[in-house]
Enzyme design. Structure first.
Site, PDB file in Angstrom:
ATOM      1  N   CYS A  55       5.989   5.429   8.394  1.00 34.44           N
ATOM      2  CA  CYS A  55       6.538   4.579   7.322  1.00 34.44           C
ATOM      3  C   CYS A  55       8.015   4.804   7.045  1.00 34.44           C
ATOM      4  CB  CYS A  55       5.754   4.812   6.035  1.00 34.44           C
ATOM      5  SG  CYS A  55       4.128   4.082   6.086  1.00 34.44           S
TER       6      CYS A  55
ATOM      7  N   ALA B 146      13.771  20.866   1.544  1.00 33.64           N
ATOM      8  CA  ALA B 146      14.754  20.705   2.617  1.00 33.64           C
ATOM      9  C   ALA B 146      14.109  21.083   3.948  1.00 33.64           C
ATOM     10  CB  ALA B 146      15.956  21.606   2.348  1.00 33.64           C
TER      11      ALA B 146
ATOM     12  N   GLU C  70       0.838  -1.195   0.000  1.00 32.75           N
ATOM     13  CA  GLU C  70       0.000   0.000   0.000  1.00 32.75           C
ATOM     14  C   GLU C  70       0.876   1.249   0.000  1.00 32.75           C
ATOM     15  OE1 GLU C  70      -3.469  -0.210  -0.313  1.00 32.75           O
ATOM     16  OE2 GLU C  70      -2.611   1.677  -0.919  1.00 32.75           O
TER      17      GLU C  70
ATOM     18  N   GLY D 218       9.604  12.028   8.973  1.00 37.78           N
ATOM     19  CA  GLY D 218       9.143  11.284  10.150  1.00 37.78           C
ATOM     20  C   GLY D 218       7.970  10.439   9.716  1.00 37.78           C
TER      21      GLY D 218
ATOM     22  N   ARG E 251      -0.698   7.960   1.430  1.00 35.59           N
ATOM     23  CA  ARG E 251      -0.096   9.025   2.243  1.00 35.59           C
ATOM     24  C   ARG E 251      -1.110   9.503   3.263  1.00 35.59           C
ATOM     25  NH1 ARG E 251       1.266  12.658  -2.764  1.00 35.59           N
ATOM     26  NH2 ARG E 251      -0.585  11.507  -3.387  1.00 35.59           N
ATOM     27  N   GLU E 252      -0.675   9.700   4.481  1.00 32.58           N
ATOM     28  CA  GLU E 252      -1.587  10.224   5.494  1.00 32.58           C
ATOM     29  C   GLU E 252      -2.051  11.609   5.058  1.00 32.58           C
ATOM     30  OE1 GLU E 252      -0.381   9.933   9.546  1.00 32.58           O
ATOM     31  OE2 GLU E 252       0.487   7.958   9.233  1.00 32.58           O
TER      32      GLU E 252
HETATM   33  C1  UDX Z   1       4.784   7.955   2.992  1.00 30.00           C
HETATM   34  C2  UDX Z   1       4.754   7.634   1.495  1.00 30.00           C
HETATM   35  O1  UDX Z   1       4.633   8.858   0.754  1.00 30.00           O
HETATM   36  C3  UDX Z   1       3.603   6.681   1.181  1.00 30.00           C
HETATM   37  O2  UDX Z   1       3.637   6.349  -0.189  1.00 30.00           O
HETATM   38  C4  UDX Z   1       3.794   5.426   2.035  1.00 30.00           C
HETATM   39  O3  UDX Z   1       2.776   4.503   1.814  1.00 30.00           O
HETATM   40  C5  UDX Z   1       3.824   5.794   3.517  1.00 30.00           C
HETATM   41  O4  UDX Z   1       4.869   6.744   3.730  1.00 30.00           O
HETATM   42  P1  UDX Z   1       3.464   9.564   4.652  1.00 30.00           P
HETATM   43  O5  UDX Z   1       4.243   8.922   5.759  1.00 30.00           O
HETATM   44  O6  UDX Z   1       2.008   9.811   4.839  1.00 30.00           O
HETATM   45  O7  UDX Z   1       3.593   8.662   3.319  1.00 30.00           O
HETATM   46  O8  UDX Z   1       4.149  10.966   4.373  1.00 30.00           O
HETATM   47  P2  UDX Z   1       4.790  11.808   3.173  1.00 30.00           P
HETATM   48  O9  UDX Z   1       3.823  12.831   2.734  1.00 30.00           O
HETATM   49  O10 UDX Z   1       5.374  10.946   2.130  1.00 30.00           O
HETATM   50  O11 UDX Z   1       5.959  12.543   3.973  1.00 30.00           O
HETATM   51  C6  UDX Z   1       6.898  11.819   4.758  1.00 30.00           C
HETATM   52  C7  UDX Z   1       7.833  12.724   5.508  1.00 30.00           C
HETATM   53  O12 UDX Z   1       8.778  13.324   4.623  1.00 30.00           O
HETATM   54  C8  UDX Z   1       7.170  13.879   6.259  1.00 30.00           C
HETATM   55  O13 UDX Z   1       7.765  13.966   7.555  1.00 30.00           O
HETATM   56  C9  UDX Z   1       7.515  15.102   5.432  1.00 30.00           C
HETATM   57  O14 UDX Z   1       7.595  16.269   6.218  1.00 30.00           O
HETATM   58  C10 UDX Z   1       8.879  14.705   4.871  1.00 30.00           C
HETATM   59  N1  UDX Z   1       9.208  15.378   3.600  1.00 30.00           N
HETATM   60  C11 UDX Z   1       8.473  15.103   2.478  1.00 30.00           C
HETATM   61  C12 UDX Z   1      10.279  16.258   3.531  1.00 30.00           C
HETATM   62  O15 UDX Z   1      10.960  16.501   4.528  1.00 30.00           O
HETATM   63  N2  UDX Z   1      10.577  16.829   2.332  1.00 30.00           N
HETATM   64  C13 UDX Z   1       9.884  16.595   1.205  1.00 30.00           C
HETATM   65  O16 UDX Z   1      10.239  17.154   0.154  1.00 30.00           O
HETATM   66  C14 UDX Z   1       8.789  15.691   1.269  1.00 30.00           C
END
Ligand code: UDX
Length: 427
Positions: A252, A244, A143, A249, A146-147
């Site tokens: 996942c 950046a 799966e 966090g 994204r949250e």
């Molecule tokens: C992620 C994946 O995107 C999803 O496909 C998978 O199934 C579960 O993990 P999610 O944990 O909901 O989803 O968050 P996401 O929106 O991907 O962001 C993850 C983290 O990365 C967040 O802490 C966000 O702040 C950070 N992030 C994201 C950055 O620091 N920089 C970015 O450019 C993008």
């Protein structure tokens, strides 16, 4: 659907919306009771509406595993937790317990669809060791939700990955997704498992990469926003996941990157890049403390407001949120830390948050009388704060550490703040 965590709940509700008859089970009685009453126990846009309509249509039911009296159906999905073990491995006890429960119910010739994220090789072992002779056919179906946009992601996925060996089982899972337009990729079981980890690891690598570039930008006088935009225009690189900041966090990325690194190690492979990705991400969480030390010498007694606590905007999830480490580090060094987050209620604290963090009910209340503020989560309301008023209520030197490069630094400096972003030039 066995397991009503984030993935299981969204999938159960969405499948019912698509016309399937769905039974959701979970060992957590409170959670089951909430879903039965149409209450979604976590924040996810669009989910409450679909939950109510599924219940009203009679296509969606929730029960505790001990109370299930109906047959389990043609497809049994498993979406239980697969948490990290302290040494980096994956705790599969919930997966094993779920399969055990399914086996005890003698489901007949059903398809067992694994939606939990399990390390590459797990499905193969389950097929050989736990499912042999049960009549259950196994399909790995990772799966990618994204949250905060999980319902949208469910109905408009980039791809549907089906890992399996049994044609009939694969066809049944394809049918389950009928009506959803997306490329369907049929692979081996272990490849499907690997696709999930490699996708998350690649995205995490992009984030750590841009954070490394930001560290260098700050030293040579380049601007990370301009640089990220400039490289993202190359379609081979792409613009997304190049923000950046304080790093990734959530439930996942941190867990999956660690698990893939562990999986590499136990298979005798040295995946050097992943260790660097993890180290860079851990290091980003030190940036606010380092910035405060540079300005104040010591942070002992400094009043600091954390703006945002959740691991990203649009969720109430604090799992592996950078704010937890940032808050802890500041408290350990003697800072007085208060915080505000639109989705974390003030009052009784939060089980994941250090008790010393004083939770406030608004951003302005948190900012009243503090010398420094750290923007940890880029909730839109922080970008729209009345900064002319904030400059009056904060006290000198009015340091703003913008951990997500979400604010207009130039405007803040003009207003009299000391502003520091990540790779955006100094205060
Ligand atoms: C992620 C994946 O995107 C999803 O496909 C998978 O199934 C579960 O993990 P999610 O944990 O909901 O989803 O968050 P996401 O929106 O991907 O962001 C993850 C983290 O990365 C967040 O802490 C966000 O702040 C950070 N992030 C994201 C950055 O620091 N920089 C970015 O450019 C993008």
């Amino acid at each position: 659907m066995v397991g009503l965590g984030y993935v299981g709940a969204v999938a159960a509700v969405a499948l019912a919306h698509s016309g399937h008859e769905v039974l959701g089970v979970d060992v957590d009685r409170e959670k089951v009771a909430a879903f039965q009453q149409g209450i979604c126990p976590f924040h996810e846009p669009e989910l409450p509406g679909l939950l109510s309509s599924g219940l009203a249509a009679g296509r969606l039911r929730f029960q505790h595993p001990q109370e299930v009296t109906v047959p389990l159906g043609e497809i049994i999905l498993v979406a239980v937790g697969t948490p990290s073990r302290p040494y980096g491995g994956t705790d599969l006890s919930q997966v094993r317990a779920a399969i055990q429960w399914v086996r005890q119910r003698r489901p007949g010739p059903a398809v067992l669809v694994m939606k939990s994220t399990v390390p590459p090789g797990t499905g193969r072992r389950l097929v050989d060791e736990e499912l042999a002779g049960t009549g259950l056919r196994y399909v790995a179906n990772p799966e990618f939700l994204r949250e905060g946009q999980a319902v949208r992601d469910w109905f408009h996925p980039d791809r549907i990955v089906i890992g399996g060996e049994d044609e009939e089982a694969i066809d049944l899972v394809k049918k389950m997704f009928a009506g959803i337009k997306a490329p369907v990729l049929v692979t081996g079981i272990t490849s499907a498992e690997m696709i999930k980890y490699a996708a998350n690891a690649f995205l995490a690598t992009k984030i750590s990469f841009i954070n490394e570039v930001a560290g260098l930008c700050a030293r040579v006088g380049a601007d990370i926003d301009e640089v990220a935009y400039g490289i993202g225009l190359d379609p081979r690189i792409g613009p997304s996941f190049l923000r950046a900041g304080l790093g990734y966090g959530g439930s996942c990325f941190p867990k999956d990157v660690r698990a893939l690194e562990f999986c590499s190690a136990v298979n005798g492979y040295n995946f050097e890049l992943l260790r660097a990705v993890i180290n860079v991400n851990n290091r980003q969480r030190l940036l606010p403390l380092q910035a405060l030390r540079r300005v104040f010498g010591t942070v002992k007694g400094v009043k600091v407001a954390l703006l945002g606590l959740t691991f990203k905007p649009g969720t109430d999830d604090l799992r592996e949120a950078p704010a937890l480490d940032i808050g802890r580090l500041l408290i350990e060094e003697g800072a007085e830390v208060r915080a505000y987050d639109p989705q974390v209620a003030a009052g009784n604290g939060h089980p994941l948050l250090p008790g010393e963090i004083d939770l406030r009910t608004s951003a302005l209340e948190a900012l009243q009388g503090v010398q420094a503020a750290v923007l940890v989560t880029e909730w839109p309301e922080f970008c729209e704060l009345p900064w002319e008023q904030v400059v009056q209520i904060m006290v000198s030197p009015r340091l703003i550490f913008d951990g997500r490069n979400a604010l207009d630094g130039r405007k803040l400096i003009e207003l009299g703040f000391r502003y520091q972003g990540v790779g955006r030039g100094g205060a």
